[in-house]
Design a protein around this motif. Structure first.
Motif, PDB file in Angstrom:
ATOM      1  N   UNK A 337      28.997  18.953  -7.610  1.00  0.00           N
ATOM      2  CA  UNK A 337      29.221  17.401  -7.449  1.00  0.00           C
ATOM      3  C   UNK A 337      28.962  17.208  -8.942  1.00  0.00           C
ATOM      4  N   UNK A 338      30.258  16.414  -9.302  1.00  0.00           N
ATOM      5  CA  UNK A 338      30.735  15.063  -9.701  1.00  0.00           C
ATOM      6  C   UNK A 338      31.027  14.039  -9.214  1.00  0.00           C
ATOM      7  N   UNK A 339      30.856  12.437  -9.941  1.00  0.00           N
ATOM      8  CA  UNK A 339      31.559  11.205  -9.680  1.00  0.00           C
ATOM      9  C   UNK A 339      31.448  10.514 -10.488  1.00  0.00           C
ATOM     10  N   UNK A 340      33.018  10.206 -10.468  1.00  0.00           N
ATOM     11  CA  UNK A 340      33.707   9.301 -11.872  1.00  0.00           C
ATOM     12  C   UNK A 340      34.002   7.616 -11.138  1.00  0.00           C
ATOM     13  N   UNK A 341      33.718   7.065 -11.700  1.00  0.00           N
ATOM     14  CA  UNK A 341      33.804   5.288 -11.536  1.00  0.00           C
ATOM     15  C   UNK A 341      34.431   4.484 -12.904  1.00  0.00           C
ATOM     16  N   UNK A 342      36.245   4.295 -12.524  1.00  0.00           N
ATOM     17  CA  UNK A 342      37.145   3.871 -13.315  1.00  0.00           C
ATOM     18  C   UNK A 342      37.189   2.017 -13.098  1.00  0.00           C
ATOM     19  N   UNK A 343      37.467   1.390 -14.250  1.00  0.00           N
ATOM     20  CA  UNK A 343      37.968  -0.495 -14.367  1.00  0.00           C
ATOM     21  C   UNK A 343      39.442   0.011 -14.978  1.00  0.00           C
ATOM     22  N   UNK A 344      40.660  -0.519 -14.764  1.00  0.00           N
ATOM     23  CA  UNK A 344      41.458  -1.493 -14.916  1.00  0.00           C
ATOM     24  C   UNK A 344      42.337  -2.306 -14.117  1.00  0.00           C
ATOM     25  N   UNK A 345      43.130  -2.812 -15.516  1.00  0.00           N
ATOM     26  CA  UNK A 345      43.440  -4.125 -15.840  1.00  0.00           C
ATOM     27  C   UNK A 345      44.806  -3.778 -16.086  1.00  0.00           C
ATOM     28  N   UNK A 346      45.879  -4.197 -15.047  1.00  0.00           N
ATOM     29  CA  UNK A 346      47.520  -4.672 -14.821  1.00  0.00           C
ATOM     30  C   UNK A 346      47.699  -5.096 -15.355  1.00  0.00           C
ATOM     31  N   UNK A 347      48.451  -5.978 -16.132  1.00  0.00           N
ATOM     32  CA  UNK A 347      49.230  -6.827 -16.261  1.00  0.00           C
ATOM     33  C   UNK A 347      50.820  -6.986 -16.265  1.00  0.00           C
ATOM     34  N   UNK A 348      51.248  -7.212 -15.330  1.00  0.00           N
ATOM     35  CA  UNK A 348      52.925  -6.949 -15.319  1.00  0.00           C
ATOM     36  C   UNK A 348      53.308  -8.070 -15.245  1.00  0.00           C
ATOM     37  N   UNK A 349      54.878  -7.597 -16.307  1.00  0.00           N
ATOM     38  CA  UNK A 349      55.825  -8.553 -16.649  1.00  0.00           C
ATOM     39  C   UNK A 349      55.736  -9.605 -15.724  1.00  0.00           C
ATOM     40  N   UNK A 350      56.209 -11.211 -15.844  1.00  0.00           N
ATOM     41  CA  UNK A 350      56.663 -11.773 -15.144  1.00  0.00           C
ATOM     42  C   UNK A 350      55.956 -11.744 -13.429  1.00  0.00           C
ATOM     43  N   UNK A 351      54.316 -11.679 -13.552  1.00  0.00           N
ATOM     44  CA  UNK A 351      54.186 -11.014 -11.795  1.00  0.00           C
ATOM     45  C   UNK A 351      52.349 -11.607 -12.033  1.00  0.00           C
TER      46      UNK A 351
END
Length: 365
Positions: A337-351
């Motif tokens: 058993x494995x557990x993964x937690x992730x965070x990402x911040x996406x800055x889309x051009x002109x959006x």
């Protein structure tokens, strides 16, 4: 070099050199006969016995090789060359747990011994793959993702996925379902895939997916990756350059992405992944970007990942440049058993800017 069938550095007896050269050409019976031709006193010499053990192991005569190594270790219990050969014998037999202990013993005592470091890295990789168990293994992954937005009225973007994988002898087969909720619309995707080792160094993977009645996902997609692993030195035990190709068929026009990259497996257990990402559409200019990611062990059962990207991304049939930073924590709760937690911040051009929070659970059985 690790697992090579050439002459070891300390071999000086011409009969031993000849036997090892024959073994390098896979003439194992002739090689052993060359050693058998020595008289009793010569055949009891260290390098003759060591050569015999290695040749028996290369020939697949594991029980006989085991006996010779046991006898050698009785006379030379701390000899690093014999211990390395004994570790390699366990590796050939896919007894990766024993191989790891033996390689680790030499690496701890002789941190500059390249064969120990490289052997330990190769064994760790085998332990994390289907080769660690000659029987079939199954793996179930499921994940959920939630999003928040800045500079946008978007809300309630959601993503759920589940994948079942069967692993056996270097071959993995999987089927995956994904559900997306975006732009007030819903798309569900089904994918099948396979990944396989090709010999000792090459590997390849293929994924094919389809989205019936797609609203914003590609109707059809293919993802192909081919890589080759090179076993190098104590500083970088293994380097895996690869190339990945992705084809997304949207209603308007397809999008092609080609991503050459490399994984560097470092001696401290860190893994560095760097990738060039290019996209191409008909009547559109080629977009080029890149990604870098570092995975590092914190303690025995916890790893962290940090990375950044500035690259083209396909969104609803349109290529948009996106600047991202991301990170995650992987916790191995047990062998199963494995557990993964992730965070990402996406800055889309002109959006918009999107904050992504996700959790993935893995069961092995």
């Amino acid at each position: 070099m690790l697992f090579a069938t050439g002459e070891p550095a300390h071999a000086q007896d011409p009969h031993v050199v000849r036997a090892l050269n024959l073994a390098a050409g896979k003439q194992y019976e002739d090689a052993l006969s060359a050693l058998d031709a020595l008289d009793g006193r010569a055949s009891a010499a260290y390098e003759v016995r060591f050569a015999r053990a290695r040749i028996l192991a290369w020939a697949g005569e594991y029980d006989q090789a085991e006996q010779v190594y046991q006898d050698l270790l009785g006379d030379y219990p701390e000899d690093p060359d014999i211990l390395i050969g004994y570790a390699q014998l366990a590796y050939y037999q896919q007894d990766f747990g024993a191989a790891k202990k033996r390689f680790a013993r030499v690496a701890a005592a002789y941190p500059e011994y390249d064969d120990a470091i490289i052997g330990l890295e190769r064994t760790n990789r085998a332990l994390s793959s289907a080769d660690a168990d000659p029987k079939s293994r199954w793996r179930l992954d499921y994940a959920a993702e939630l999003n928040t937005f800045e500079r946008s009225s978007n809300d309630k973007w959601e993503y759920y996925t589940a994948q079942i994988t069967r692993q056996r002898s270097g071959l993995s087969l999987w089927i995956k379902g994904e559900h997306y909720q975006r732009f007030g619309l819903r798309d569900s995707t089904v994918a099948i895939g396979a990944a396989s080792k090709i010999g000792d160094n090459w590997d390849a993977a293929l994924t094919i997916e389809g989205t019936p009645d797609a609203d914003f996902r590609p109707e059809f997609a293919i993802d192909v990756e081919i890589g080759r692993t090179f076993f190098l030195s104590s500083d970088i035990p293994a380097l895996r350059p690869y190339v990945r190709y992705n084809f997304d068929k949207y209603a308007e026009q397809p999008i092609h992405m080609i991503s050459p990259g490399a994984n560097a497996y470092l001696a401290n257990g860190w893994v560095f992944d760097v990738r060039l990402i290019t996209s191409a559409q008909r009547d559109e200019s080629v977009e080029i970007g890149g990604m870098a990611r570092l995975t590092a062990p914190v303690v025995q059962n916890i790893r962290v990942t940090l990375g950044a990207a500035n690259a083209p991304e396909a969104i609803d049939g349109v290529v948009v440049r996106t600047v991202s930073v991301f990170g995650g924590v992987l916790l191995d709760i047990s062998d199963k058993l494995s557990l993964r937690a992730d965070y990402a911040r996406d800055d889309r051009q002109n959006s918009f800017i999107r904050n992504v929070f996700s959790v993935n659970v893995t069961h092995r059985f």
